[in-house]
Write a protein that holds these residues in place. Structure first.
Motif, mmCIF file in Angstrom:
data_model
loop_
_atom_site.group_PDB
_atom_site.id
_atom_site.type_symbol
_atom_site.label_atom_id
_atom_site.label_comp_id
_atom_site.label_asym_id
_atom_site.label_seq_id
_atom_site.Cartn_x
_atom_site.Cartn_y
_atom_site.Cartn_z
ATOM 1 N N THR A 5 -8.508 16.885 -39.078
ATOM 2 C CA THR A 5 -8.332 17.673 -40.299
ATOM 3 C C THR A 5 -6.949 18.306 -40.292
ATOM 4 N N LEU A 7 -4.269 21.070 -41.672
ATOM 5 C CA LEU A 7 -4.187 22.388 -42.286
ATOM 6 C C LEU A 7 -2.727 22.746 -42.531
ATOM 7 N N GLN A 11 -2.655 28.198 -44.425
ATOM 8 C CA GLN A 11 -4.050 28.289 -44.003
ATOM 9 C C GLN A 11 -4.157 28.828 -42.574
ATOM 10 N N LEU A 56 -10.968 23.508 -34.865
ATOM 11 C CA LEU A 56 -11.809 23.203 -36.016
ATOM 12 C C LEU A 56 -12.798 22.135 -35.553
ATOM 13 N N GLU A 58 -15.267 19.343 -35.779
ATOM 14 C CA GLU A 58 -15.467 18.296 -36.781
ATOM 15 C C GLU A 58 -16.929 17.895 -36.942
ATOM 16 N N HIS A 98 -16.153 29.939 -41.289
ATOM 17 C CA HIS A 98 -16.718 28.756 -41.929
ATOM 18 C C HIS A 98 -15.680 28.194 -42.909
ATOM 19 N N TYR A 99 -15.339 26.907 -42.722
ATOM 20 C CA TYR A 99 -14.351 26.263 -43.580
ATOM 21 C C TYR A 99 -14.816 24.849 -43.881
ATOM 22 N N ASP A 100 -15.055 24.560 -45.128
ATOM 23 C CA ASP A 100 -15.464 23.214 -45.541
ATOM 24 C C ASP A 100 -16.667 22.733 -44.730
ATOM 25 N N ASN A 101 -17.652 23.633 -44.558
ATOM 26 C CA ASN A 101 -18.876 23.359 -43.793
ATOM 27 C C ASN A 101 -18.606 23.072 -42.320
ATOM 28 N N LYS A 102 -17.449 23.491 -41.838
ATOM 29 C CA LYS A 102 -17.097 23.342 -40.439
ATOM 30 C C LYS A 102 -16.779 24.714 -39.844
#
Length: 332
Positions: A5, A7, A11, A56, A58, A98-102
């Motif tokens: 991912t 960023l 961010q 992060l 995954e 929590h970021y993008d369901n991760k």
């Protein structure tokens, strides 16, 4: 770990601020195969220094990562681990964004370096450390509430075995059956790391003095037989890996294994069934990581993961280690 991912600096700055950290720069970490990781330099760091690791996750859901934070805090003071930092922008104590369901965590950097090779002394120290981990985490009860579910490797096996040469498929199946035939109910279980490879450890290495300074990557902590965790760790710490593409074999060092087991038993004694199960567990552990690497290749292909930051470890090395261990089971 690899970086999947992407960023932006904006961010990173926003996320780091939530942990009370002043962001300056993110540096990708490309070792490993599962999560996206960066070193974080802060505005207080000198040039080239970095204070934190930003991860992060995954695959693991945020609830699993919250459990991991509890586990790491349980180990603080007993082993050299870095526990996730708490967020500073909420009323309730939390360690996860929590970021993008991760899930995202920030942990302080531990000092030391990944070993390029291991010694018998390092293997003994690692054995002792793994035993301390097993003993310390027994305080978290019921253990099933803290460990994540074991991955369904049988499903990966059933998918991948269709595409294997017959001799490889036969090897995998016979090892799997031998494992299933073990007296598994007599083998002690508890929270296990299950990925304690040398590249998940840090050491101070100077003047022929090796000191363990960091244990990393607790995302796979699950309830499993302790002897399986021992086998997984031995397989990496006691093996010199050749280049599979060049036809080189793996070199397993049984003296290193003896040192590892001596170190382990200095902290926790293995029972008779564990000792008898270990040869098969070594083979099964190699099969699991053979499948893991095939699984990474499968998901990289199906999800279109590409780029210089994606690292894939060669599954053939684990296949060869599995064959080596199975040859010793057959001789016994």
């Amino acid at each position: 770990m690899s970086v999947y991912t992407q960023l932006t600096d904006a961010q990173f700055a926003e996320f780091c601020q939530r942990f009370g950290v002043a962001f300056a720069r993110a540096i990708p970490i490309t070792q490993g195969i599962k999560n996206s990781n960066w070193f974080i330099q802060t505005t207080d760091d000198n040039e080239g220094e970095h204070s934190y690791v930003f991860t992060l996750f995954e695959e693991r859901p945020p609830s699993d990562i919250e459990k991991m934070a509890v586990i790491l805090n349980q180990l603080v003071g007993k082993l050299p681990v870095a526990a996730p930092m708490a967020l500073v922008d909420g009323k309730d104590k939390s360690y996860v964004i929590h970021y993008d369901n991760k899930a995202i965590t920030l942990v302080p950097c531990l000092s030391g370096a990944h070993p390029q090779q291991t010694t018998e002394t390092m293997c003994a120290d690692m054995g002792a450390a793994l035993a301390v981990l097993h003993e310390t985490l027994q305080a978290l009860q019921p253990s099933e509430d803290y460990g994540v579910a074991l991955y369904p490797w049988n499903e990966v096996r059933d998918r991948e075995i269709q595409f294997m040469p017959s001799d490889e498929a036969k090897l995998m199946l016979v090892i799997w059956q031998s494992y299933s035939d073990l007296p598994l109910d007599t083998l002690p279980k508890g929270l296990c790391h299950l990925d304690m490879f040398a590249d998940n450890t840090l050491w101070h290495l100077d003047d022929n003095n090796e000191t363990l300074s960091g244990l990393l990557d607790f995302t796979e902590v699950s309830v499993e037989h302790y002897v399986m965790d021992i086998a997984i760790t031995i397989n990496d710490f006691c093996t010199t890996w050749g280049d599979a593409e060049q036809g080189e074999s793996v070199d397993f060092d049984r003296q290193k294994m003896a040192a590892f087991l001596q170190g382990y038993e200095s902290k926790r004694t293995l029972n008779t069934d564990e000792k008898q199960a270990l040869p098969v567990m070594l083979a099964k552990a190699a099969v699991i990581f053979w499948l893991l690497r095939l699984n990474v290749i499968h998901y990289n292909r199906t999800e279109g993961r590409t780029g210089d930051n994606i690292m894939v470890k060669n599954p053939d090395l684990m296949k060869r280690l599995a064959a080596y261990h199975w040859s010793h089971v057959e001789k016994a």
